[in-house]
Design an enzyme around this catalytic site. Structure first.
Site, mmCIF file in Angstrom:
data_model
loop_
_atom_site.group_PDB
_atom_site.id
_atom_site.type_symbol
_atom_site.label_atom_id
_atom_site.label_comp_id
_atom_site.label_asym_id
_atom_site.label_seq_id
_atom_site.Cartn_x
_atom_site.Cartn_y
_atom_site.Cartn_z
ATOM 1 N N ASP A 182 6.579 34.805 33.614
ATOM 2 C CA ASP A 182 5.230 34.409 34.015
ATOM 3 C C ASP A 182 5.359 33.439 35.182
ATOM 4 O OD1 ASP A 182 3.821 35.808 31.908
ATOM 5 O OD2 ASP A 182 4.681 34.327 30.551
ATOM 6 N N LYS A 221 10.610 31.148 16.648
ATOM 7 C CA LYS A 221 10.013 32.355 17.235
ATOM 8 C C LYS A 221 10.628 33.612 16.638
ATOM 9 C CE LYS A 221 8.908 32.608 21.576
ATOM 10 N NZ LYS A 221 8.876 32.571 23.049
ATOM 11 N N ASP A 242 9.910 39.273 30.210
ATOM 12 C CA ASP A 242 9.279 39.155 31.517
ATOM 13 C C ASP A 242 9.187 37.686 31.925
ATOM 14 O OD1 ASP A 242 7.382 38.231 29.797
ATOM 15 O OD2 ASP A 242 5.742 39.460 30.563
ATOM 16 N N SER A 279 7.675 31.299 28.271
ATOM 17 C CA SER A 279 8.980 31.214 27.615
ATOM 18 C C SER A 279 10.114 30.976 28.604
ATOM 19 C CB SER A 279 9.247 32.490 26.815
ATOM 20 O OG SER A 279 9.262 33.614 27.668
ATOM 21 N N TYR A 301 3.654 36.721 14.523
ATOM 22 C CA TYR A 301 3.725 36.329 15.937
ATOM 23 C C TYR A 301 2.790 37.238 16.735
ATOM 24 C CZ TYR A 301 5.911 34.836 20.360
ATOM 25 O OH TYR A 301 6.149 34.319 21.610
#
Length: 715
Positions: free
Chosen positions: A114, A227, A112, A101, A236
């Site tokens: 990635d 989303k 967070d 994201s 989701y």
């Protein structure tokens, strides 16, 4: 010299870039009304925290810059210890890439990051999990540092200046890592081990998506909207059989390809239009699959038989192409298609100025949608053990959903992705528990007066799988338990006292809306995953509890406190069978599309039983009888109780819990939702999901008490 004709000029112009595997549906440009609606959409999104402030965004960039510098320093240090020439050390490089994201530009507040550490060929994975880990420990900004080296995709997790980061590692077959390295180059995959290919997959998929959409800003705003809508409507979650972040991104990207000049307000409407009418299981593709002749497994139903059972294939655009939605079942697909249709209806109203965008984000009342529910409870003695146990149980709930779907009397099983804190078995005993709720629709049987539905085998197969996995990964501890119970709609308030109003009018959703608003965590852009395993310990006995009877004016008993005392059952020996290894332990949207896990066949204990539901009343005296279980050789009777709908003991002739369910009374009490009938019709046309990791019963003999639920549906 004569001038060219008008036709010659038009023919000589460069044709616009073509996106996707088909031509666009419409090339219409945005109108003024579309821009106004898009502005209103942006304003409607702001209260939900989907946009990050500029200051916070700059802090993320600063943290990633520090991390990138640490990687370069570490790679130079490793190069020196391996005696590389000084000229090579100065240019060896190394780089941090992002994916998920954050890379797509749709991360929310507090989400967070990635990340992927890319290193040259002389830096090995063992260096990453040793010397780089040590270097991170020296940084005062780094907290909660932990390495998961044996995960399906190995990862280092940490908090850097209060920002959660998951770092993967990939070692390329290059002497140096240039700053302008493009990870989309398929040639980089040559001579790499499978773990490096898996680690690279997230970045490669994310970068391909961004290169395959006509307008990135329109794509991002549309994806933020979808989303948020998916989270609000509880669809989701890749791990539970719905869609994860990368799958939603690919659906939005395909919509952008079909309407390349549309703005976000139009794209949201077209998204629901396209996928409410999509003829599944036709796959969603962003580009034509390419074969790089690297002999890596790719999604291809013509070659791989198991790919033919995928119900809602959404194929990643980067080689090796994978289906990011292999967890989707018949029920979860039916739920999502029904939500697509409702989303289309709402956006139709919005475009006609009959509704505001806020209506799209109204949370539905899951606890009033169905007449029957299965409540699943996972408990462990300590917080640390509970975190590991819940991760494993949640990763296997889709197996239970698949088992319920295959039951001849069940039309649909809908698991709510939101979990809730479970009740304690005893105030004096330390125990942490988590609860999931599964809505169930039974098939309507016109010819039968009374219909007996046995869910024992469905639940038993699921719990056997979970315990086998726990033993294989050496995380099983004493008092880790799974319990299952049947609860009717009007009884849910006894399990969820703070979330479901005990008395509510028909069609009332206010109480549940408050629950959804307070419990929704929009910062979680990726799906839940398994945690680090813990040492093995097999319980010698099954803990029991004393039933508590409550008067009509008193508070309802907790599900555990109201349970029957269950005596220890003798050991049972059964043949073992393979199960799917689900070792992915880090949060990453893009890795939801990773290659499926391989089976193993070690034995584990069979499951522990739940206590009967609190609304079934106190249990009668146990009596032995023949059980209709999976195992024919099981000599041990399991004492359980049949009770009536009102909770009074009804007899002792049954060996499993039976609940008297009066369908007519339930329908008078609360009307069924409109979507229930639609989903029932849709799901009848579906094929069964391929749940290859549902095992036979394990061979390890230990004392067990059975999870058993039998229902009697009365007309």
């Amino acid at each position: 010299m004569p001038f060219p004709s008008t036709n010659q000029v038009l023919l000589g112009r460069e044709t616009p870039k073509h996106y996707g595997i088909t031509s666009p549906i419409s090339l219409a440009q945005a109108k003024e009304a579309d821009l106004v609606l898009t502005h209103r959409l942006t304003e409607a999104l702001k209260p939900y925290g989907v946009f990050e402030e500029e200051l916070e965004l700059q802090r993320r960039i600063h943290v990633l810059g520090k991390l990138n510098t640490l990687v370069k320093e570490w790679i130079r240090d490793v190069s020196e210890t391996k005696n590389l020439p000084a000229s090579v050390i100065e240019t060896v490089g190394g780089k941090i890439f992002t994916f998920g994201s954050y890379r797509l530009g749709v991360h929310t507040k507090g989400a967070d990051i990635d990340a992927l550490c890319v290193a040259p060929r002389h830096v090995e994975r063992t260096d990453f999990f040793s010397s780089f880990l040590d270097k991170l420990k020296e940084q005062e900004e780094v907290k909660d540092l932990r390495a998961v080296e044996e995960a399906f995709v190995p990862v280092i997790k940490l908090s850097f200046d209060s920002i959660e980061i998951d770092i993967l590692f990939a070692r390329l077959a290059l002497q140096t890592i240039p700053e302008n390295l493009d990870l989309r180059d398929d040639g980089l995959l040559k001579n790499l081990d499978i773990r490096c290919i898996r680690s690279l997959n997230g970045c490669r998929v994310t970068d391909e998506i961004l290169h395959l959409v006509p307008n990135i800003e329109n794509f991002r705003l549309t994806l933020r909207t979808i989303k948020l809508w998916a989270k609000r409507h509880n669809i989701y979650s890749n791990i539970l059989g719905f869609l994860g972040g990368v799958s939603w991104a690919m659906l939005v990207a395909r919509t952008c390809q079909l309407y390349p000049n549309a703005v976000a307000s139009t794209l949201v409407h077209k998204f629901f239009l396209v996928f409410s009418k999509w003829e599944w299981p036709n796959p969603v593709l962003l580009k034509q699959p390419e074969d790089c002749n690297l002999n890596l497994p790719v999604w291809d139903p013509r070659v791989t038989p198991s790919d033919r059972y995928h119900l809602m294939p959404i194929i990643t655009p980067a080689y090796p192409q994978q289906n990011s939605t292999y967890n989707v079942s018949a029920s979860t697909r039916a739920v999502m298609v029904d939500e697509f249709k409702q989303g289309l209806s709402i956006t139709d109203e919005i475009l006609q100025s009959k509704a505001e965008w806020s209506k799209l984000f109204e949370a539905p009342n899951f606890f009033q949608k169905y007449k029957h529910y299965i409540v699943l409870l996972a408990s462990a003695p300590t917080e640390k053990q509970h975190l590991e146990w819940v991760g494993l149980v949640e990763s296997k709930i889709r197996i239970l959903v698949g088992n319920l779907e295959k039951n001849e009397f069940i039309t649909l099983a809908h698991v709510n992705p939101q979990s809730f804190p479970g009740p304690k078995e005893s105030r004096d005993k330390e125990e942490v528990s988590t609860m999931w709720v599964i809505g169930v629709i039974f098939k309507k049987m016109e010819a039968s007066e009374n219909l007996n539905v046995d869910l024992t085998i469905d639940i038993q197969s699921f719990t056997d799988t979970v315990y086998r996995q726990a033993m294989n990964s050496k995380m099983f501890e004493a008092d880790m338990k799974i319990q299952a119970m049947h609860v009717k709609r009007r009884q849910l308030h006894q399990l969820l006292p703070n979330l479901v109003m005990p008395k509510r009018r028909k069609h009332s959703t206010e109480g549940l809306r408050q629950m959804n608003d307070s419990s929704l965590d929009l910062s979680l852009d990726s799906d839940n995953s398994m945690s680090v395993p813990s040492p093995t310990a097999v319980p010698a006995t099954v803990p029991t509890s004393t039933p508590v009877k409550c008067g009509p004016l008193g508070p309802p008993p907790s599900p555990i406190a109201a349970a029957a005392s269950q005596p220890e059952a003798p050991a049972v020996k059964r043949p073992g069978s393979p199960t799917q290894e689900d070792r992915k332990r880090f949060k990453s949207d893009a890795e939801d599309s990773a290659i499926e896990k391989k089976p193993s066949g070690d034995p584990v204990p069979t499951s522990l039983t739940p206590s009967p539901p609190p609304t079934m009343g106190p249990p009668a005296a146990p009596q032995t009888s023949r059980q209709e279980m999976l195992e024919e050789e099981d000599p041990s009777p399991v004492p359980e109780t049949r009770t009536t709908e009102d909770g009074a003991p009804a007899g002792e002739e049954c060996t499993t819990v039976e609940t008297q369910v009066n369908e007519d009374r339930m329908s008078e009490e609360m009307p069924a939702s409109e979507g229930e009938g639609k989903m029932e019709a849709d799901i009848k046309r579906m094929v069964s999901a391929d749940l290859s990791d549902v095992p036979l019963l394990p061979a390890n003999p230990i004392p067990v008490v059975k999870n058993s639920i039998k229902l009697r549906l009365s007309r």
